[in-house]
Design a protein around this motif. Structure first.
Motif, PDB file in Angstrom:
ATOM      1  N   ASN A 112       0.856  -1.186   0.000  1.00 18.20           N
ATOM      2  CA  ASN A 112       0.000   0.000   0.000  1.00 18.20           C
ATOM      3  C   ASN A 112       0.895   1.241   0.000  1.00 18.20           C
ATOM      4  O   ASN A 112       1.798   1.360   0.832  1.00 18.20           O
ATOM      5  N   THR A 125       3.608   0.599   2.951  1.00 12.48           N
ATOM      6  CA  THR A 125       3.395  -0.391   4.015  1.00 12.48           C
ATOM      7  C   THR A 125       2.892  -1.673   3.368  1.00 12.48           C
ATOM      8  O   THR A 125       2.549  -1.688   2.177  1.00 12.48           O
ATOM      9  N   ASP A 126       2.821  -2.720   4.180  1.00  8.13           N
ATOM     10  CA  ASP A 126       2.186  -3.934   3.688  1.00  8.13           C
ATOM     11  C   ASP A 126       0.714  -3.670   3.419  1.00  8.13           C
ATOM     12  O   ASP A 126       0.115  -2.778   4.032  1.00  8.13           O
ATOM     13  N   LEU A 127       0.133  -4.456   2.542  1.00  7.52           N
ATOM     14  CA  LEU A 127      -1.304  -4.363   2.314  1.00  7.52           C
ATOM     15  C   LEU A 127      -2.041  -4.774   3.580  1.00  7.52           C
ATOM     16  O   LEU A 127      -1.653  -5.752   4.227  1.00  7.52           O
ATOM     17  N   PRO A 128      -3.103  -4.035   3.940  1.00  6.84           N
ATOM     18  CA  PRO A 128      -3.923  -4.487   5.066  1.00  6.84           C
ATOM     19  C   PRO A 128      -4.679  -5.766   4.667  1.00  6.84           C
ATOM     20  O   PRO A 128      -4.896  -6.027   3.479  1.00  6.84           O
ATOM     21  N   ARG A 129      -5.066  -6.547   5.648  1.00  9.74           N
ATOM     22  CA  ARG A 129      -5.795  -7.798   5.400  1.00  9.74           C
ATOM     23  C   ARG A 129      -7.273  -7.604   5.767  1.00  9.74           C
ATOM     24  O   ARG A 129      -7.572  -7.098   6.851  1.00  9.74           O
ATOM     25  N   GLN A 185     -15.323  -7.674   5.851  1.00  6.60           N
ATOM     26  CA  GLN A 185     -14.525  -6.581   5.278  1.00  6.60           C
ATOM     27  C   GLN A 185     -14.100  -6.909   3.848  1.00  6.60           C
ATOM     28  O   GLN A 185     -14.100  -8.077   3.435  1.00  6.60           O
ATOM     29  N   LEU A 205     -11.034  -5.788   0.852  1.00  9.76           N
ATOM     30  CA  LEU A 205      -9.839  -5.031   0.465  1.00  9.76           C
ATOM     31  C   LEU A 205     -10.142  -4.349  -0.869  1.00  9.76           C
ATOM     32  O   LEU A 205     -10.636  -4.998  -1.804  1.00  9.76           O
ATOM     33  N   HIS A 213      -4.645   1.638  -1.415  1.00  8.69           N
ATOM     34  CA  HIS A 213      -5.465   0.518  -0.993  1.00  8.69           C
ATOM     35  C   HIS A 213      -6.089   0.816   0.365  1.00  8.69           C
ATOM     36  O   HIS A 213      -5.614   1.697   1.097  1.00  8.69           O
ATOM     37  N   GLY A 214      -7.095   0.005   0.709  1.00  5.83           N
ATOM     38  CA  GLY A 214      -7.688   0.128   2.031  1.00  5.83           C
ATOM     39  C   GLY A 214      -8.660  -0.996   2.281  1.00  5.83           C
ATOM     40  O   GLY A 214      -9.007  -1.760   1.366  1.00  5.83           O
ATOM     41  N   VAL A 215      -9.089  -1.101   3.522  1.00  8.87           N
ATOM     42  CA  VAL A 215     -10.061  -2.108   3.916  1.00  8.87           C
ATOM     43  C   VAL A 215     -11.338  -1.376   4.322  1.00  8.87           C
ATOM     44  O   VAL A 215     -11.287  -0.385   5.056  1.00  8.87           O
TER      45      VAL A 215
END
Lengths: 334, 334
Positions: free
Chosen positions: A5, A28-32, A37, A39, A102-104
């Protein structure tokens, strides 16, 4: 799903004029996505003037940003991985992820976009916050009647352009104010305003007087500063001002000293200041009516699209200084 | 009836600060009452800040004065000769004869005063325009709710004193702003405000912050200028401002440059400007309620009475510069 991300944060509070050095790009790493939820991958980010005062550490309608915070903003995003049955992969949603790739999300914080109703980016402009702002500020607060004179500042801007076109639909005389001959031509020739005055003209005030022979009944104000003072000098009895923005002060060392208070009093003017985020229940009304006008060809809009999230700071600064032309978006998914 | 009418006219438009040289005193024959008319002798003249901007040759809510015009104003007068059965000799009426000792009226332009309801001069202050202004601007426009914080500028003035007392009756926290320790003491000790800040204090802004810990929900504004800017720095979300006067600018060479527009926007403030003369149908409501509160001892008021029409220019100038204490009247019948 693997990947990274990318996000743009506020590195520090701007001194006065915001600069690219006030931002930082981080990865950062991608959120899970957890249960319920999804992605999402951001397609478009909306850049708006309200973001600038949020960067100053003052009391305001939202908590101000602190260094390290992701810059806020409305986004259009596509679901790429989902644990929420109502948001299957490929769904396009409007949400508020800010300046990142990206986001969750959960279903409660998104609005699903009908991909057959036109370009999805419209949900960030005329069929989103921009349109709702224009509709609410003009029709709910200022309530112009046919034949009244409506003045719109930042007339070629995203909100201003919609305000003026709605006022024309309602039968008003509509005078725009914009910066430069090209924008003024666009406002009159493309958007159909009755007149548009270039505030950079040496005889701006004289032109404004000529364009408002019956004075000004409604002012939809996005700019503030000396342009506002000039319009106050033409204000009519019982005029209504919708105070939507004050962009001329956002990057100033010192706020402009407004000299026209006397005119407010002498002409019994009402000033309504508002922020559309507080009127979420009004959005569907506005967007439904705007969708109809858009389909009938009564409303036009223009987008100014910057390519790639890295370009956001530069595009944001250009927008604040009048360098854009139409609704400023960033094509984040490019 | 023989005798002379004395009147004070505007000799010229004031340059900036109005001076006694801007006025002239003239004598004419007494006017003669025709059928349906009555000749009246003025007892009291009301001096009000609104008269000052009328002396400037600018577009305003009433036609401005021209040199030679009688200064305008509300008056209390007694019928001394009558050809109107409904206005027998000895009747006391409220009317608008301006700065002169006599005039001719019809029943349509006067309001008969009940001489048993207290001093007749009250019809020029708390039971007249002053009271109606306070009542309308506070209760009809700003609509404070109990426990909200109401700030009143020119708090020891005729309108301000009534505004604050009404706000106390309605259960608000009321903070006055006035010039000097004596006026502030009066506002708190006599009128019952919760606090009153002296705008001449070196730490005025600090005192204002301390007196408005929950910020300012309603501002009843009579003054403008830097005091207004200071209050805007304490304004609360969704605050309402009743803009009633701008006395700090009336005699200024240049209008003050108001820097706090940003606060209006950030806190979604509504500003209502008004002039009570446009709301004549509201007066009876206001005056009936104020009469009740006056009889119950819930409202106090103070008059500052200058003796003789010749003293009007000097008293008017003193009022505009904070030299009076309470509602400024002239005892014309002395």
């Amino acid at each position: 799903m693997t990947g990274r991300n990318t996000k743009v944060t506020m590195r520090r509070h701007p001194a006065a004029m915001v600069s690219e050095d006030d931002f930082a790009v981080e990865e950062t790493d991608l959120p899970r996505p957890g249960d319920g939820q999804a992605l999402v991958k951001v397609l478009y980010l909306s850049l708006d003037p309200y973001m600038r005062p949020m960067m100053d550490p003052v009391r305001s309608y939202v908590p101000h940003l602190n260094p390290g915070d992701v810059m806020p903003g409305a986004t259009i995003a596509e679901v790429i991985e989902s644990n929420e049955p109502e948001l299957p992969q490929g769904t396009v949603v409007a949400c508020s992820l800010g300046w990142q790739t990206h986001g969750v999300v959960t279903k409660d914080v998104v609005r699903v976009i009908d991909q057959n109703a036109g370009p999805v980016s419209a949900a960030l402009s005329v069929l989103g916050m921009t349109g709702a702002t224009a509709h609410y500020g003009l029709l709910e607060l200022a309530k112009p009647t046919p034949d009244e004179t409506v003045v719109v500042t930042a007339a070629s801007g995203a909100v201003g352009g919609v305000v003026g076109q709605i006022a024309k639909i309602k039968g008003c005389r509509v005078v725009g104010i914009a910066g430069g001959a090209e924008k003024c031509r666009y406002v009159v020739d493309e958007l159909g305003f009755d007149a548009c005055i270039d505030y950079k003209s040496p005889d701006f005030e004289k032109q404004l007087a000529a364009a408002t022979p019956d004075y000004v009944d409604v002012l939809f104000e996005n700019v503030g500063g000396p342009v506002l003072d000039a319009v106050l000098g033409r204000i009519n009895d019982h005029a209504r001002i919708s105070l939507c923005g004050n962009i001329s002060d956002y990057n100033a060392d010192e706020p402009y000293g407004l000299r026209g208070l006397r005119h407010l009093l002498m002409h019994r003017v009402t000033v309504h200041s508002f922020v559309i985020a507080e009127h979420r229940d009004y959005w569907p009304t506005a967007i439904a009516e705007l969708s109809g006008w858009l389909a009938e060809g009564k409303i036009k809009y223009q987008e100014d699209i910057a390519e790639g999230l890295d370009s956001a700071p530069k595009a944001f600064i250009a927008m604040l200084t009048g360098g854009n032309f139409g609704k400023q978006l960033v094509n984040v998914g490019a």
